[in-house]
Motif scaffolding. Sequence first.
Motif, PDB file in Angstrom:
ATOM      1  N   ASP A 113      -6.074 -37.521 -24.008  1.00  0.00           N
ATOM      2  CA  ASP A 113      -5.887 -38.770 -23.266  1.00  0.00           C
ATOM      3  C   ASP A 113      -5.375 -38.420 -21.876  1.00  0.00           C
ATOM      4  O   ASP A 113      -5.164 -37.249 -21.546  1.00  0.00           O
ATOM      5  CB  ASP A 113      -4.927 -39.711 -23.995  1.00  0.00           C
ATOM      6  CG  ASP A 113      -3.599 -39.043 -24.345  1.00  0.00           C
ATOM      7  OD1 ASP A 113      -3.109 -38.204 -23.540  1.00  0.00           O
ATOM      8  OD2 ASP A 113      -3.042 -39.351 -25.413  1.00  0.00           O
ATOM      9  N   VAL A 114      -5.175 -39.434 -21.066  1.00  0.00           N
ATOM     10  CA  VAL A 114      -4.798 -39.178 -19.687  1.00  0.00           C
ATOM     11  C   VAL A 114      -3.417 -38.531 -19.589  1.00  0.00           C
ATOM     12  O   VAL A 114      -3.159 -37.734 -18.676  1.00  0.00           O
ATOM     13  CB  VAL A 114      -4.878 -40.471 -18.850  1.00  0.00           C
ATOM     14  CG1 VAL A 114      -3.756 -41.443 -19.226  1.00  0.00           C
ATOM     15  CG2 VAL A 114      -4.848 -40.165 -17.354  1.00  0.00           C
ATOM     16  N   GLU A 115      -2.529 -38.836 -20.529  1.00  0.00           N
ATOM     17  CA  GLU A 115      -1.195 -38.224 -20.479  1.00  0.00           C
ATOM     18  C   GLU A 115      -1.290 -36.723 -20.764  1.00  0.00           C
ATOM     19  O   GLU A 115      -0.569 -35.923 -20.155  1.00  0.00           O
ATOM     20  CB  GLU A 115      -0.254 -38.903 -21.485  1.00  0.00           C
ATOM     21  CG  GLU A 115      -0.009 -40.387 -21.214  1.00  0.00           C
ATOM     22  CD  GLU A 115       0.493 -40.649 -19.796  1.00  0.00           C
ATOM     23  OE1 GLU A 115       1.221 -39.790 -19.238  1.00  0.00           O
ATOM     24  OE2 GLU A 115       0.163 -41.723 -19.245  1.00  0.00           O
ATOM     25  N   ALA A 116      -2.178 -36.354 -21.675  1.00  0.00           N
ATOM     26  CA  ALA A 116      -2.395 -34.931 -21.946  1.00  0.00           C
ATOM     27  C   ALA A 116      -3.001 -34.241 -20.726  1.00  0.00           C
ATOM     28  O   ALA A 116      -2.667 -33.094 -20.405  1.00  0.00           O
ATOM     29  CB  ALA A 116      -3.309 -34.758 -23.153  1.00  0.00           C
ATOM     30  N   ALA A 117      -3.864 -34.957 -20.021  1.00  0.00           N
ATOM     31  CA  ALA A 117      -4.469 -34.405 -18.808  1.00  0.00           C
ATOM     32  C   ALA A 117      -3.405 -34.187 -17.730  1.00  0.00           C
ATOM     33  O   ALA A 117      -3.399 -33.163 -17.042  1.00  0.00           O
ATOM     34  CB  ALA A 117      -5.560 -35.337 -18.293  1.00  0.00           C
ATOM     35  N   VAL A 118      -2.501 -35.148 -17.592  1.00  0.00           N
ATOM     36  CA  VAL A 118      -1.423 -35.038 -16.603  1.00  0.00           C
ATOM     37  C   VAL A 118      -0.520 -33.858 -16.940  1.00  0.00           C
ATOM     38  O   VAL A 118      -0.133 -33.067 -16.062  1.00  0.00           O
ATOM     39  CB  VAL A 118      -0.610 -36.344 -16.536  1.00  0.00           C
ATOM     40  CG1 VAL A 118       0.653 -36.153 -15.706  1.00  0.00           C
ATOM     41  CG2 VAL A 118      -1.465 -37.472 -15.945  1.00  0.00           C
ATOM     42  N   ALA A 119      -0.195 -33.701 -18.213  1.00  0.00           N
ATOM     43  CA  ALA A 119       0.658 -32.582 -18.635  1.00  0.00           C
ATOM     44  C   ALA A 119      -0.026 -31.248 -18.348  1.00  0.00           C
ATOM     45  O   ALA A 119       0.611 -30.297 -17.871  1.00  0.00           O
ATOM     46  CB  ALA A 119       0.988 -32.713 -20.118  1.00  0.00           C
ATOM     47  N   ALA A 120      -1.343 -31.173 -18.609  1.00  0.00           N
ATOM     48  CA  ALA A 120      -2.084 -29.940 -18.366  1.00  0.00           C
ATOM     49  C   ALA A 120      -2.130 -29.617 -16.883  1.00  0.00           C
ATOM     50  O   ALA A 120      -1.921 -28.473 -16.465  1.00  0.00           O
ATOM     51  CB  ALA A 120      -3.494 -30.064 -18.922  1.00  0.00           C
ATOM     52  N   ILE A 174      -0.984 -26.323 -14.761  1.00  0.00           N
ATOM     53  CA  ILE A 174      -1.967 -25.538 -14.002  1.00  0.00           C
ATOM     54  C   ILE A 174      -1.629 -25.540 -12.516  1.00  0.00           C
ATOM     55  O   ILE A 174      -1.749 -24.522 -11.833  1.00  0.00           O
ATOM     56  CB  ILE A 174      -3.381 -26.115 -14.229  1.00  0.00           C
ATOM     57  CG1 ILE A 174      -3.796 -25.955 -15.693  1.00  0.00           C
ATOM     58  CG2 ILE A 174      -4.405 -25.446 -13.302  1.00  0.00           C
ATOM     59  CD1 ILE A 174      -5.018 -26.763 -16.071  1.00  0.00           C
ATOM     60  N   GLY A 175      -1.195 -26.695 -12.024  1.00  0.00           N
ATOM     61  CA  GLY A 175      -0.935 -26.876 -10.597  1.00  0.00           C
ATOM     62  C   GLY A 175      -2.098 -27.544  -9.901  1.00  0.00           C
ATOM     63  O   GLY A 175      -3.255 -27.204 -10.139  1.00  0.00           O
ATOM     64  N   GLY A 182     -14.965 -34.176 -11.313  1.00  0.00           N
ATOM     65  CA  GLY A 182     -14.214 -34.813 -10.251  1.00  0.00           C
ATOM     66  C   GLY A 182     -13.015 -33.958  -9.887  1.00  0.00           C
ATOM     67  O   GLY A 182     -12.553 -33.151 -10.689  1.00  0.00           O
ATOM     68  N   VAL A 183     -12.503 -34.124  -8.666  1.00  0.00           N
ATOM     69  CA  VAL A 183     -11.367 -33.340  -8.192  1.00  0.00           C
ATOM     70  C   VAL A 183     -10.162 -34.256  -8.032  1.00  0.00           C
ATOM     71  O   VAL A 183     -10.280 -35.368  -7.492  1.00  0.00           O
ATOM     72  CB  VAL A 183     -11.687 -32.658  -6.845  1.00  0.00           C
ATOM     73  CG1 VAL A 183     -10.461 -31.933  -6.305  1.00  0.00           C
ATOM     74  CG2 VAL A 183     -12.853 -31.687  -7.005  1.00  0.00           C
ATOM     75  N   ALA A 184      -9.004 -33.798  -8.507  1.00  0.00           N
ATOM     76  CA  ALA A 184      -7.766 -34.568  -8.369  1.00  0.00           C
ATOM     77  C   ALA A 184      -6.728 -33.727  -7.642  1.00  0.00           C
ATOM     78  O   ALA A 184      -6.444 -32.602  -8.039  1.00  0.00           O
ATOM     79  CB  ALA A 184      -7.246 -34.968  -9.740  1.00  0.00           C
ATOM     80  N   THR A 185      -6.173 -34.292  -6.577  1.00  0.00           N
ATOM     81  CA  THR A 185      -5.165 -33.573  -5.784  1.00  0.00           C
ATOM     82  C   THR A 185      -3.740 -33.959  -6.153  1.00  0.00           C
ATOM     83  O   THR A 185      -2.798 -33.312  -5.718  1.00  0.00           O
ATOM     84  CB  THR A 185      -5.388 -33.844  -4.285  1.00  0.00           C
ATOM     85  OG1 THR A 185      -5.365 -35.269  -4.070  1.00  0.00           O
ATOM     86  CG2 THR A 185      -6.729 -33.287  -3.823  1.00  0.00           C
ATOM     87  N   VAL A 192     -12.874 -33.995 -22.254  1.00  0.00           N
ATOM     88  CA  VAL A 192     -12.587 -33.670 -20.853  1.00  0.00           C
ATOM     89  C   VAL A 192     -11.780 -32.371 -20.779  1.00  0.00           C
ATOM     90  O   VAL A 192     -10.834 -32.158 -21.549  1.00  0.00           O
ATOM     91  CB  VAL A 192     -11.815 -34.819 -20.177  1.00  0.00           C
ATOM     92  CG1 VAL A 192     -11.352 -34.419 -18.779  1.00  0.00           C
ATOM     93  CG2 VAL A 192     -12.682 -36.072 -20.116  1.00  0.00           C
ATOM     94  N   LEU A 193     -12.158 -31.539 -19.840  1.00  0.00           N
ATOM     95  CA  LEU A 193     -11.506 -30.262 -19.571  1.00  0.00           C
ATOM     96  C   LEU A 193     -10.786 -30.347 -18.234  1.00  0.00           C
ATOM     97  O   LEU A 193     -11.322 -30.903 -17.270  1.00  0.00           O
ATOM     98  CB  LEU A 193     -12.572 -29.160 -19.526  1.00  0.00           C
ATOM     99  CG  LEU A 193     -12.268 -27.833 -18.830  1.00  0.00           C
ATOM    100  CD1 LEU A 193     -11.240 -27.043 -19.612  1.00  0.00           C
ATOM    101  CD2 LEU A 193     -13.546 -27.015 -18.667  1.00  0.00           C
ATOM    102  N   ILE A 194      -9.580 -29.812 -18.156  1.00  0.00           N
ATOM    103  CA  ILE A 194      -8.834 -29.731 -16.903  1.00  0.00           C
ATOM    104  C   ILE A 194      -8.764 -28.259 -16.503  1.00  0.00           C
ATOM    105  O   ILE A 194      -8.379 -27.407 -17.298  1.00  0.00           O
ATOM    106  CB  ILE A 194      -7.406 -30.299 -17.031  1.00  0.00           C
ATOM    107  CG1 ILE A 194      -7.442 -31.711 -17.644  1.00  0.00           C
ATOM    108  CG2 ILE A 194      -6.711 -30.319 -15.676  1.00  0.00           C
ATOM    109  CD1 ILE A 194      -8.197 -32.730 -16.829  1.00  0.00           C
ATOM    110  N   GLU A 195      -9.147 -27.971 -15.266  1.00  0.00           N
ATOM    111  CA  GLU A 195      -9.247 -26.587 -14.814  1.00  0.00           C
ATOM    112  C   GLU A 195      -8.778 -26.486 -13.373  1.00  0.00           C
ATOM    113  O   GLU A 195      -8.879 -27.456 -12.612  1.00  0.00           O
ATOM    114  CB  GLU A 195     -10.712 -26.140 -14.931  1.00  0.00           C
ATOM    115  CG  GLU A 195     -10.974 -24.671 -14.823  1.00  0.00           C
ATOM    116  CD  GLU A 195     -12.438 -24.377 -15.127  1.00  0.00           C
ATOM    117  OE1 GLU A 195     -12.738 -23.799 -16.192  1.00  0.00           O
ATOM    118  OE2 GLU A 195     -13.311 -24.742 -14.307  1.00  0.00           O
TER     119      GLU A 195
END
Length: 445
Positions: A140-147, A151-152, A169-172, A197-200
């Motif tokens: 979920d989005v909270e897991a994405a925020v934590a990741a 990562i930075g 998509g890119v998030a700054t 969804v993958l966060i990298e």
Amino acid sequence: MIESLLVANRGEIARRIIRTAKRLGIRAIAVHSEADADLPFVTEADEAVCVGPANPAQSYRNVEAILAAAKSTGAQAIHPGYGFLSENAEFARTVEASGLVWVGPGADAITAMGDKINARNLMAEAGVPVAPGTTDPAADVEAAVAAATGIGYPVMVKAAAGGGGMGMGVATDEAALRTEYDKVRSFAERMFGDGSVLIERYFPRVRHVEVQILGLADGRVVALGERECSVQRRNQKLVEESPSPAVSPELRERILAAAVRAGEAVGYRNAGTVECLLDPATQEFFFLEMNTRLQVEHPVTEYVYGVDLVEEQLRVASGLAPTFDPDALVPRGHAFELRINAEDPKRFLPGPGVIRTWNEPTGEGVRVDSGYVVGNTVTPFYDSLMAKLIVSGSDRAEAIERARAAVAAFEIAGPKCNLPFHAELLENEEFLSGDYDTGIVGRMR
């Protein structure tokens, strides 16, 4: 060698596969939609079968219709080209279960590489460098925020089941991440039927370099050099070249060895591509994804290595040795591929239409793989790619000069066309220097 081949694709790639098949004495069978009945790949095939209306889901992605066409024509093998069903593991399994030869990697390799998170984890286990990122889907989005916090920022938000530059998509910052996460997840569910969804880590200045691999019939995996693919719009390639001007001999040795390990990790057979991100500042490279099929840009490798990759695919599928010595692969010269699309050269918006003029350039080191001729209609139902202009030379400078002349000589009227973009790129100082990255097109606009 197989004796009859059904090409489950359309346009320039179908025409290109048919050309090699016929040169090898293989009976070439085309399948086509109602909208494509008059295109060259249909008329140049030894036999052609209409498999449905224009909608790809009812024609080029219609597994039952394609298998029925193979049965009715007595096809021995199926080549999927790229796109459509080319990376559909279930289709590959069905083809083989039907007693046909699948001209591509095994279904297990397609499955293993089809999910970006699974692929990343496999590559890490095999010792292939991967960028910092999640090893499981962000639930979920909270897991994405934590990741992302770990990562930075900035981070790339990617559809795990996506491909071809879609679903990213890119998030700054956190606010942007929350927005991008919802967008990517929704897009992935709609387009791929999988909202994972993958966060990298996102690299603001990066080059896109890929390695052509070939899994041979004897089990070996070999690398046929690298291709530079950093000229992109919306994460989709416009120009490719080989060798990459960013890759030193030492880096080339490392990146090719990593690509071979990647192929070996999944028991890879046939043609495939290991795509990497290269940080030009540090010379670090990271695994991006593996494309389990023939790439659009394969001709630049063919020029530099003097091989016909479609022939090699057919040989592997037939259980035959390659035409070249795997232990003596030597690149020669330089090659570019310029994608000629039916789209506006500034905004890159599609512009289909009837082709009123079509005059292809000729000359030494010039090749055109096209899907159309004058009088054909570029319809809105499929990708905007009309042709690929491939040029080669003894070095990069000579190849660029030939590319300039070929672009100037290529005449297309009717649909919109991006030839003016290529003319502009070939005069761009950043591109000419060879020191460019994936942001070059944005800086040209």
